[in-house]
Design an enzyme around this catalytic site. Structure first.
Site, PDB file in Angstrom:
ATOM      1  N   ARG A 204       0.796  -1.244   0.000  1.00 32.30           N
ATOM      2  CA  ARG A 204       0.000   0.000   0.000  1.00 32.30           C
ATOM      3  C   ARG A 204       0.821   1.283   0.000  1.00 32.30           C
ATOM      4  NH1 ARG A 204      -4.004  -2.593  -2.133  1.00 32.30           N
ATOM      5  NH2 ARG A 204      -5.354  -3.741  -0.702  1.00 32.30           N
TER       6      ARG A 204
ATOM      7  N   ASN B   5       0.563  -1.859  -7.329  1.00 30.35           N
ATOM      8  CA  ASN B   5      -0.640  -1.003  -7.354  1.00 30.35           C
ATOM      9  C   ASN B   5      -0.568   0.070  -6.273  1.00 30.35           C
ATOM     10  OD1 ASN B   5      -0.978  -2.961  -5.350  1.00 30.35           O
ATOM     11  ND2 ASN B   5      -3.214  -2.869  -5.477  1.00 30.35           N
TER      12      ASN B   5
ATOM     13  N   HIS C 253      -2.702 -11.133 -13.804  1.00 28.27           N
ATOM     14  CA  HIS C 253      -4.047 -11.342 -13.248  1.00 28.27           C
ATOM     15  C   HIS C 253      -4.939 -11.680 -14.433  1.00 28.27           C
ATOM     16  CE1 HIS C 253      -7.544  -9.786 -10.616  1.00 28.27           C
ATOM     17  NE2 HIS C 253      -8.089 -10.025 -11.796  1.00 28.27           N
TER      18      HIS C 253
ATOM     19  N   ASP D 215      -1.694 -12.863  -1.737  1.00 29.42           N
ATOM     20  CA  ASP D 215      -2.495 -11.717  -2.205  1.00 29.42           C
ATOM     21  C   ASP D 215      -2.920 -10.867  -1.008  1.00 29.42           C
ATOM     22  OD1 ASP D 215      -3.765  -9.920  -3.853  1.00 29.42           O
ATOM     23  OD2 ASP D 215      -5.413 -11.263  -4.403  1.00 29.42           O
TER      24      ASP D 215
END
Lengths: 440, 330
Positions: free
Chosen positions: A66, A96, A181, A313
């Site tokens: 994050r 991400n 993905h 994940d």
């Protein structure tokens, strides 16, 4: 005091070296010094590991830290602390973040933060496309040189087959795998739960299995056409496993992973056990939890070696990201601190073969991303390998209490569930962290 | 209905009357017992009688009912408001465009705020399936689901059951065909559970893309089935319910065209002839006349469509009444 630590009397499992026996492990500073029966080391600190499993520290190919950009959900510091508590001593960080690591400067900045804050070894994964937007390729050679161990756009599949083929071709020349993905948004867009019994009963928009299966098939074809190293992220469907098995039977070097969540839970976790549907937003994940038939196929995929790795994940979210309508809930599960216990529980139930499961958490992920070339001996207890190891109390039952997570993300559907097996201690790069007996 | 009539309260401050309703919330029909369903239906009959005789009551004086609608609605909201006012409750109507998340205030904050303001009962309609469950878990006020996404619409199902019972008597063994976009229909889902509990056989029918695939082998006593053949669905039916066909289903490619839908699935007089003579025709509204239902059928002699709307008020009076009493007893 020397830098020697002796773990005595452990049940040592080292899948890479075919070790599964009661042995001692001697650590000298940051490296493994010896694995043998009856090691004598008078000047070593002795850790009595009788009755515990001792394995190489777990290696995770798929984690979300994050930072930068979403520190309200987690930071490199908090999430690597959670990884450590879960027995993971090496993790690969998905890109991400904001900014996303799509060139050397963003990766260098990320590595600076990792060097300062991380409690475990963290390898960055670079983007496939600029800003993960799927429109043009990221600076792939820069990313490779900066130390990225794989390329991925994480939750954004590269929808253009042409662009994806180009990325595979370039990644091949760079010697870096692509972790994809596999999803066809034309089929899955708007879906929030596996399209099936539970989504139809609860009136939730469906996310069909074919969205993953079609993309897995496409990605395998393009990998074959380019000769690239393709890694398929978090498989969730029985048919996906069959496609991977078929590709490997044809000699293709396709690797894949599955999450503990998909091995342990099904779509029923959304409805919950009560008479009234729970609409448990903590069970919302991408790809979605699927059917019992899928779960069984994923377990078989690990047991027979078709699926290489168990990857968490790990996806921490802030409370408000989940405390909302199911449609609006952020997908993802905070997984680090329950992963080992989930796997131990599945072993205890006879659903997972222990040898296969431990390989899937140690040496297999190392090989899938070629990490042994970056850190020799990683994922093993070979002499000279990094002193990364985990000690497990395999029969200790405990009840998951998300409020006690180290992770900033308390988002787990396992809250209140009793699991069998616990991480008792972890050594990361020679530093020992004891978790103590579980006090539940 | 004698027993129901004796349960009916006299005008004045809400008396504490023994009832068998104890649930805090009404979220779907699937958790209702047959006794609870019959209690509501009997009470609704009494409400209908008394309303005709006495008009407005003061039974729920001092009870605050808040309607919180995140989706547009004419009949359901007006029906709840009318029902609450006929019982003498205070009614506050709130509408919110879009989702609570997009607005910046969470659904949980909203319901807690309304509870703090003094709401006793919250009537919630929301575009997201399950939203009223989230609300109900986070407030001590009673929550009534007035429609959540494609999930449930329990008060509609109860008013449909009431209408069926008024027209057909005992529902045991009756065949009810529900025709249209079953997959996205909260009305259809809640009707399955309510009507099968009352002993009906429910036949769900629609285009292959708009019927659930996994309910087919549903074994809830084997009393509902799914088919893409309207002839099969209507054959021998005691009641036929047409569902609204949303225009966007054509745009998203789920049906070729409205024309094709009319051709294959419209409830018209020729198809109705397959049903039992005198079979009643229902629709939860709002109707697209000439699309899912032919105009002559919608306004035909066996149509109960307007009756359903009127009955909706009585059924919601019964629900508000029992839920308000249950809350007072807590």
């Amino acid at each position: 005091m020397t830098g020697l630590t002796l773990f005595s009397g452990a049940h040592v499992i080292d899948p890479a070296n075919g070790i599964d026996a009661k042995l001692d492990v001697l650590v000298d500073g940051p490296v493994i010094a010896n694995v043998a029966a009856g090691i004598a080391a008078d000047d070593a600190r002795v850790v009595d590991a009788t009755g515990l499993l001792l394995l190489p520290g777990f290696v995770d190919l798929h984690a979300h830290l994050r930072e930068p950009g979403f520190e309200q959900k987690g930071t490199i510091e908090t999430e690597t602390a959670a990884a450590l508590r879960g027995g993971f001593t090496t993790i690969c960080a998905m890109p991400n973040t904001d900014p996303a690591p799509d060139d050397a400067s963003t990766v260098e900045a990320l590595k600076g933060r990792i060097g300062r804050d991380a409690h475990v070894r963290v390898f960055p994964i670079g983007c496939i496309t600029r800003e993960r937007a799927g429109l043009s390729l990221a600076e792939l050679s820069e990313l490779a040189d900066a130390g990225c161990v794989a390329f991925s756009d994480d939750g954004h599949p590269v929808t253009s087959p042409r662009l994806f083929r180009n990325a595979l071709a370039i990644s091949r020349s760079l010697g870096i795998p692509i972790s994809e993905h596999s999803d066809d948004p034309a089929l899955s867009a708007g879906g929030v739960a596996h399209e099936g019994r539970v989504s139809e009963r609860l009136g939730l928009r469906g996310y069909p299995a074919a969205a993953e299966i079609n993309a897995v098939a496409r990605n395998i074809e393009l990998a074959e056409a380019t000769g690239a190293r393709l890694h398929l992220a978090h498989l969730s469907c029985a048919r996906s496993v069959a496609l991977v098995a078929d590709a490997r039977a044809r000699g293709l070097n396709i690797t894949s992973e599955v999450t503990p969540s998909h091995l342990f839970l099904t779509e029923d976790a959304i409805a919950g056990p009560g008479r009234e549907p729970a609409y448990d937003t903590n069970a919302r994940i991408n790809p979605p939890l699927r059917t019992e038939e899928d779960r069984k196929a994923l377990l078989a995929g690990i047991n027979d070696g078709t699926i290489d790795a168990i990857a968490t994940d790990h996806a921490p979210h802030a409370t408000e990201d989940k405390l909302c309508e199911f449609d609006h809930a952020a997908p993802g599960i905070s997984c680090f601190e329950t992963a080992a216990a989930t796997i131990l529980t599945l072993i205890d139930r006879g659903e997972l073969d222990p040898a296969a499961a431990w390989a899937a958490l140690t040496i297999n992920p190392v090989r899938a991303f070629g990490l042994q070339h970056r850190v020799p001996g990683l994922g093993t207890l070979s002499v000279g390998a990094p002193a990364d190891l985990v000690l497990l109390a395999s029969s200790e039952a405990w009840t998951v209490d998300p409020a006690r997570f180290v992770s900033r993300g308390r988002n787990t559907p396992l809250g209140g569930i009793t699991l069998t097996g616990h991480v008792r201690a972890v050594m990361a790069s020679g530093k020992l962290w004891e978790m103590g007996a579980n006090d539940d | 209905m004698a027993s129901a009539a004796t349960r009916f309260p006299q005008p004045g401050p809400a008396p504490i009357v023994e009832t068998s309703w104890t649930a805090k919330d009404l979220l779907d029909t699937d958790t209702l017992s047959l006794a609870e369903i019959n209690l509501i239906l009997d009470q609704a009959g009494a409400m209908k009688d008394v309303r005709q005789r006495q008009g407005k009551l003061a039974t729920l004086r001092g009870v605050a009912v808040v309607t919180l609608f995140y989706e547009q609605s004419t009949r359901t909201r007006a029906s709840f408001e009318m029902a609450a006012k006929l019982l003498g409750a205070d009614v506050v109507n709130l509408t919110a465009s879009g989702s609570s998340v997009e607005k910046g205030e969470t659904l949980i904050d909203t319901v807690r705020t309304l509870e703090a303001i003094g709401a006793d009962l919250l009537v919630i309609r929301h575009g997201s399936s399950g939203a009223p469950y989230l609300a109900a878990r986070n407030t001590s006020a009673g929550v009534i689901n007035a429609g959540d996404g494609a999930h449930a619409h329990p008060t509609q199902a109860l008013l449909d059951a009431f209408t069926l019972r008024e027209n057909l008597g005992d529902l045991k063994g009756r065949r009810v065909a529900i025709v249209g976009d079953v997959l996205h229909s909260r009305v259809a889902r809640s009707n399955i559970w309510a009507l099968t509990a009352l002993g009906c056989s429910v036949i769900l029918c629609g285009p292959a893309t708009l019927i659930p695939r996994t309910l087919e082998d549903g074994t809830e006593e084997g009393r509902y089935m799914v088919t893409d053949s309207i002839e099969e669905a209507l054959d021998g039916a005691d009641a036929v319910m047409a569902l609204r066909m949303q225009r966007e289903r054509q745009e998203s490619g789920l049906i070729p065209s409205l024309r094709a839908y009319v051709r294959d699935y419209q409830v018209n007089s020729a198809r109705l002839a397959l049903a039992r003579p005198g079979a009643i025709v229902m629709h939860p509204g709002p109707m697209n006349e000439g699309i899912e239902i032919a105009q002559d059928v919608a306004h035909g002699i066996t149509s109960t469509i307007e009756e359903q709307v009127a009955n909706g008020v009585a059924v919601r009076m019964a629900i508000l009444y029992h839920m308000a009493l249950a809350r007072q007893r807590r």
